[in-house]
Design a protein around this motif. Sequence first.
Motif, mmCIF file in Angstrom:
data_model
loop_
_atom_site.group_PDB
_atom_site.id
_atom_site.type_symbol
_atom_site.label_atom_id
_atom_site.label_comp_id
_atom_site.label_asym_id
_atom_site.label_seq_id
_atom_site.Cartn_x
_atom_site.Cartn_y
_atom_site.Cartn_z
ATOM 1 N N ARG A 95 0.841 -1.193 0.000
ATOM 2 C CA ARG A 95 0.000 0.000 0.000
ATOM 3 C C ARG A 95 0.879 1.247 0.000
ATOM 4 N N LEU A 96 0.373 2.295 -0.610
ATOM 5 C CA LEU A 96 1.043 3.593 -0.567
ATOM 6 C C LEU A 96 0.425 4.368 0.578
ATOM 7 N N SER A 97 1.248 4.804 1.494
ATOM 8 C CA SER A 97 0.701 5.405 2.710
ATOM 9 C C SER A 97 1.378 6.716 3.066
ATOM 10 N N LEU A 98 0.618 7.519 3.821
ATOM 11 C CA LEU A 98 1.160 8.739 4.416
ATOM 12 C C LEU A 98 1.707 8.368 5.786
ATOM 13 N N ILE A 99 2.958 8.722 6.034
ATOM 14 C CA ILE A 99 3.668 8.275 7.236
ATOM 15 C C ILE A 99 4.230 9.489 7.979
ATOM 16 N N ILE A 108 1.557 19.907 7.492
ATOM 17 C CA ILE A 108 2.540 19.272 6.602
ATOM 18 C C ILE A 108 2.993 20.294 5.569
ATOM 19 N N ARG A 109 4.239 20.710 5.671
ATOM 20 C CA ARG A 109 4.799 21.694 4.749
ATOM 21 C C ARG A 109 5.762 21.075 3.751
ATOM 22 N N ARG A 110 6.254 19.869 4.070
ATOM 23 C CA ARG A 110 7.207 19.222 3.164
ATOM 24 C C ARG A 110 7.007 17.702 3.255
ATOM 25 N N ILE A 111 6.871 17.068 2.085
ATOM 26 C CA ILE A 111 6.684 15.618 2.022
ATOM 27 C C ILE A 111 7.807 15.012 1.191
ATOM 28 N N ALA A 112 8.450 13.988 1.724
ATOM 29 C CA ALA A 112 9.490 13.277 0.986
ATOM 30 C C ALA A 112 8.902 11.987 0.419
ATOM 31 N N THR A 113 9.321 11.611 -0.779
ATOM 32 C CA THR A 113 8.735 10.430 -1.408
ATOM 33 C C THR A 113 9.539 9.974 -2.612
ATOM 34 N N LYS A 114 9.314 8.709 -2.988
ATOM 35 C CA LYS A 114 9.819 8.200 -4.263
ATOM 36 C C LYS A 114 8.752 8.358 -5.350
ATOM 37 N N VAL A 152 5.524 9.862 1.886
ATOM 38 C CA VAL A 152 4.609 8.959 1.182
ATOM 39 C C VAL A 152 5.470 7.828 0.652
ATOM 40 N N ASP A 153 5.158 6.601 1.114
ATOM 41 C CA ASP A 153 6.005 5.478 0.720
ATOM 42 C C ASP A 153 5.213 4.181 0.750
ATOM 43 N N VAL A 154 5.835 3.157 0.214
ATOM 44 C CA VAL A 154 5.229 1.824 0.181
ATOM 45 C C VAL A 154 5.348 1.170 1.553
#
Length: 207
Positions: A95-99, A108-114, A152-154
């Motif tokens: 699943r792709l989730s917000l962590i 939330i001002r900055r989100i890191a993700t692939k 946001v990651d798996v």
Amino acid sequence: MRRYLLTIALPKGRMFQEAYAVLKAAGLDLPPVENERALLHGKEGGIALLELRNKDVPVYVDLGIAEVGVVGKDVLLDSGRDLFEPVDLGFGACRLSLIRRPGDTSPIRRIATKYPTFTARLLKERGWVADVVELSGNIELAAVTGLADAVVDVVQTGATLRAAGLVEVEVLAHSTARLIVNRQALKLKRSLLKPLIAKLRNRDGGP
């Protein structure tokens, strides 16, 4: 330039092995994988297998280098490629989730993700204003160190999150391996691809 009956793009690693087994069971005469370091398996006139990075599979299929591919839905959601996706193969579930960090309720001002395209689309749909930082590995570390307010990651089992002291705040999408087909190849190699799609659908009881 070598010519093959059919070229199939598969992601490296465990999904390669599972996809190979499923396609073989569907009746494709797949070449043996004799050299683990080779990135292309097969002989001219037969079926060729390309071993690629996950994110590259939709690119190779969309641009017609491979007519068919297998890749996770999570990758497709981020790819932005116009591909025919006829069969959910069922394996590789995640699943792709917000962590975030436990108890963190700050904006939330900055989100890191692939998955920058997927994440940017999510922000737009929800009207959130945040920067998206694309990283290629150890995404959890961005939340742990404060590089980002969230990632946001798996997530598969959640063990990695627990080990990092993070929590899964929201499931954004579910993912499994999908068969993808180049739209032009679907017309040009219809006699080969239609029976394959039918066999894979019947295997899973799909549409």
